[in-house]
Motif scaffolding. Sequence first.
Motif, short mmCIF file in Angstrom:
data_model
loop_
_atom_site.label_atom_id
_atom_site.label_comp_id
_atom_site.label_asym_id
_atom_site.label_seq_id
_atom_site.Cartn_x
_atom_site.Cartn_y
_atom_site.Cartn_z
N GLY A 1 10.79 13.85 14.51
CA GLY A 1 10.69 15.37 14.31
C GLY A 1 11.80 15.93 13.52
N THR A 2 12.97 15.81 13.90
CA THR A 2 14.06 16.48 13.32
C THR A 2 14.48 15.86 11.81
N ALA A 3 14.67 14.49 11.79
CA ALA A 3 15.22 13.80 10.66
C ALA A 3 14.09 14.26 9.41
N PHE A 4 12.96 13.97 10.02
CA PHE A 4 11.86 14.06 8.81
C PHE A 4 11.55 15.65 8.64
N GLY A 5 11.08 16.16 9.87
CA GLY A 5 10.87 17.54 9.56
C GLY A 5 11.62 18.75 8.92
N VAL A 6 12.90 18.51 9.53
CA VAL A 6 13.76 19.66 8.96
C VAL A 6 13.95 19.33 7.10
N PHE A 7 14.04 18.04 6.82
CA PHE A 7 14.54 17.70 5.51
C PHE A 7 13.01 17.98 4.62
N TYR A 8 12.19 17.72 5.22
CA TYR A 8 10.57 17.96 4.61
C TYR A 8 10.39 19.44 4.38
N ALA A 9 11.01 20.51 5.15
CA ALA A 9 10.59 21.75 5.03
C ALA A 9 11.77 22.53 4.18
N LEU A 10 13.03 21.89 4.38
CA LEU A 10 14.18 22.44 3.73
C LEU A 10 14.12 22.22 2.00
N PHE A 11 13.49 21.05 1.79
CA PHE A 11 13.33 20.75 0.42
C PHE A 11 12.00 20.95 -0.11
N GLY A 12 11.15 21.42 0.71
CA GLY A 12 9.60 21.87 0.37
C GLY A 12 9.61 22.88 -0.47
N ILE A 13 10.69 24.07 -0.30
CA ILE A 13 10.65 25.14 -0.98
C ILE A 13 11.28 25.01 -2.44
N PRO A 14 12.09 24.62 -2.74
CA PRO A 14 12.83 24.16 -3.96
C PRO A 14 11.91 23.39 -4.91
N LEU A 15 11.41 22.39 -4.16
CA LEU A 15 10.40 21.68 -4.74
C LEU A 15 9.14 22.06 -5.05
N GLY A 16 8.55 22.97 -4.25
CA GLY A 16 7.52 23.64 -4.81
C GLY A 16 7.58 24.59 -6.00
N LYS A 17 8.86 25.21 -6.01
CA LYS A 17 9.10 26.07 -7.22
C LYS A 17 9.44 25.10 -8.63
N LEU A 18 10.02 23.82 -8.28
CA LEU A 18 9.97 23.07 -9.25
C LEU A 18 8.57 22.30 -9.64
N ALA A 19 7.72 22.15 -8.90
CA ALA A 19 6.20 21.73 -9.24
C ALA A 19 5.66 22.80 -10.17
N ASP A 20 6.07 24.23 -9.97
CA ASP A 20 5.37 25.24 -10.93
C ASP A 20 6.07 25.26 -12.24
N SER A 21 7.24 24.60 -12.34
CA SER A 21 7.90 24.73 -13.85
C SER A 21 8.28 23.46 -14.27
N TRP A 22 7.97 22.40 -13.69
CA TRP A 22 8.15 21.24 -14.23
C TRP A 22 6.77 20.32 -14.43
N HIS A 23 6.97 19.31 -14.87
CA HIS A 23 5.67 18.26 -14.87
C HIS A 23 5.46 17.67 -13.63
N ARG A 24 4.52 18.30 -13.09
CA ARG A 24 4.15 17.62 -11.60
C ARG A 24 3.61 16.44 -11.34
N VAL A 25 3.21 15.66 -12.43
CA VAL A 25 2.80 14.40 -12.05
C VAL A 25 4.09 13.57 -12.08
N ARG A 26 5.08 13.89 -12.94
CA ARG A 26 6.35 13.30 -12.81
C ARG A 26 7.19 13.44 -11.43
N LEU A 27 6.80 14.58 -10.84
CA LEU A 27 7.51 14.99 -9.93
C LEU A 27 6.99 14.40 -8.50
N MET A 28 5.58 14.24 -8.40
CA MET A 28 4.82 13.70 -7.55
C MET A 28 5.32 12.21 -7.69
N THR A 29 5.25 11.32 -8.87
CA THR A 29 5.68 10.13 -8.86
C THR A 29 7.17 9.70 -8.57
#
Length: 156
Positions: A75-103
């Motif tokens: 739960g915590t070790a995975f979930g907190v960091f998944y949620a915490l990083f999801g927002i900035p990485l989502g913003k990055l997905a909108d402004s950067w190369h999505r395939v490279r980000l996913m890779t």
Amino acid sequence: MSQTVEGGEGLAPGVHEEGTPEVAHRATGYSWYVLGVLVIVYVLNFVDRNIISILAEDIKADLGIRDDQIGFLYGTAFGVFYALFGIPLGKLADSWHRVRLMTAGLAIWSLMTALSGFAKNFAMLSVARVGVGIGEATASPSAYSLISDWFPKKMR
């Protein structure tokens, strides 16, 4: 599909100024290929996310950890960091190369999942699970954005 977009003379057919494909009224064969790859990535994402619960009893026996520590790892070790990083990485997905980000995310979470197998104690496994959460946080925003690039709105 149009040959150019407003002010976008010289662009390849069907490509917007931002470099993303213009979506026609129906999906192409390549669109379905992209979707197939994204499904495979999501299956890997799901397995890596749930591997702790699948192997909980074996992990507890091997590392000598308690139920509350397994709960923390899942739960915590995975979930907190998944949620915490999801927002900035989502913003990055909108402004950067999505395939490279996913890779990059796929490489990080796969490496961290492999490192989980080499963990000798609770602390090492915790760090690896945090890495899995951070890596997996790239997948959903990138995938949703790619799907909207390759499939018309009525098909999504």
